[in-house]
Enzyme design. Structure first.
Site, PDB file in Angstrom:
ATOM      1  N   LEU A   1       0.855  -1.194   0.000  1.00  0.00           N
ATOM      2  CA  LEU A   1       0.000   0.000   0.000  1.00  0.00           C
ATOM      3  C   LEU A   1       0.889   1.241   0.000  1.00  0.00           C
ATOM      4  CD1 LEU A   1      -2.688  -0.749   2.759  1.00  0.00           C
ATOM      5  CD2 LEU A   1      -3.126  -0.511   0.311  1.00  0.00           C
ATOM      6  N   HIS A   2       0.620   2.166  -0.912  1.00  0.00           N
ATOM      7  CA  HIS A   2       1.405   3.405  -0.865  1.00  0.00           C
ATOM      8  C   HIS A   2       0.689   4.614  -1.463  1.00  0.00           C
ATOM      9  CE1 HIS A   2       2.174   2.402  -5.085  1.00  0.00           C
ATOM     10  NE2 HIS A   2       2.567   3.650  -5.246  1.00  0.00           N
ATOM     11  N   ARG A   3      -0.382   4.407  -2.214  1.00  0.00           N
ATOM     12  CA  ARG A   3      -1.010   5.547  -2.891  1.00  0.00           C
ATOM     13  C   ARG A   3      -1.697   6.477  -1.894  1.00  0.00           C
ATOM     14  NH1 ARG A   3      -0.326   5.670  -8.063  1.00  0.00           N
ATOM     15  NH2 ARG A   3       0.190   3.732  -9.140  1.00  0.00           N
TER      16      ARG A   3
ATOM     17  N   ASP B   1      -1.923  -1.692  -4.398  1.00  0.00           N
ATOM     18  CA  ASP B   1      -2.383  -0.531  -5.155  1.00  0.00           C
ATOM     19  C   ASP B   1      -1.295  -0.072  -6.125  1.00  0.00           C
ATOM     20  OD1 ASP B   1      -0.573   0.656  -3.418  1.00  0.00           O
ATOM     21  OD2 ASP B   1      -2.041   1.906  -2.385  1.00  0.00           O
TER      22      ASP B   1
END
Length: 252
Positions: free
Chosen positions: A85-87, A163
């Site tokens: 997850l990073h967005r 993501d």
């Protein structure tokens, strides 16, 4: 609305040749005013890298050991899920991030989850006070991993939740089911031909996709056209032909 996509559109407008990873990209580019003769369908250079480096991928047990996670974490079946997850849309909103982590915590009761954590994401988890959701679950938080380490993790995963656009492509090339925690994708061929399923951030849809993977194995998919490890060779040939034509015009 993603910055990298805005940059892509701008770069495309000033480029003499545009190399595409899938046939449908031609229609998208022509709608943006790009002339057909500037477009070359060559395949995906990222898959060239994946195929050449896959034999050197770091074993999962070694990656876990280097991160201080005992291999017993995986259980007897050695099955696991990978999460990334990073967005900003997923990690900057506390309610969205909490919902995703709660869903993953529930999933970890069925399947251990390996979570290489982006520094941005780790900071949000800590500042939002969500660390207990992970520490009380069967989730192994790892520091950011190198390319060969990630290849090893992805290659042997039962399922990947992400993501990341790149991971959508890599899982399709590897034949690993992917659940994309976004409402759209800039890699549509991973959905139409590959192993990717778009769920957005709805926990019910995420759980349904996971249950499908555990019950049936998930989407089998197939490797898209020209994702064969030879895209760079086709690009080199196209550039050679283009440079020859430029030289001939100069001579004329």
């Amino acid at each position: 609305g993603m910055p990298e996509e805005v940059n892509r559109v701008l770069t495309d407008q000033i480029s003499d040749i545009l190399f595409t990873t899938e046939r449908d990209a031609r229609d998208n580019l022509m709608r943006e005013g790009i002339a057909d003769e500037r477009i070359r369908f060559v395949g995906n250079v990222m898959i060239d890298t994946l195929k050449s480096q896959l034999p050197h991928a770091t074993p999962v047990a070694e990656t876990l050991r280097q991160s201080g996670v005992f291999e017993a974490f995986l259980g007897e079946k050695k099955d696991y899920a990978v999460l990334t997850l990073h967005r900003p849309s997923n990690v900057d909103d506390v309610s969205v991030l909490r919902g995703l982590l709660c869903a993953v915590a529930d999933i970890s009761k069925k399947l251990p989850v390996i979570f290489p954590v982006h520094p941005r994401t780790r900071g949000r988890i800590e500042s939002f006070g969500l660390s207990d959701l992970i520490s009380s679950s069967n989730i192994a938080m790892l520091p950011p991993q190198g390319y060969l380490e990630m290849l090893g993790l992805l290659q042997h995963a039962r399922v990947v939740l992400t993501d990341s656009g790149g991971i959508q492509e890599e899982t399709t090339a590897l034949g690993v089911p992917c659940i994309t925690l976004r409402h759209n994708t800039e890699r549509p061929i991973t959905v139409t031909a590959g192993t990717n399923t778009i769920t957005g951030t709805d926990p019910k849809k995420i759980h349904a996709a996971i249950d499908d993977v555990l019950r049936t194995g998930g989407k089998a998919g197939k490797s898209p056209e020209f994702w064969d490890g030879k895209a760079a060779t086709r690009i080199a040939a196209a550039l050679h032909a283009w440079l020859d034509s430029v030289q001939q015009r100069k001579v004329a």
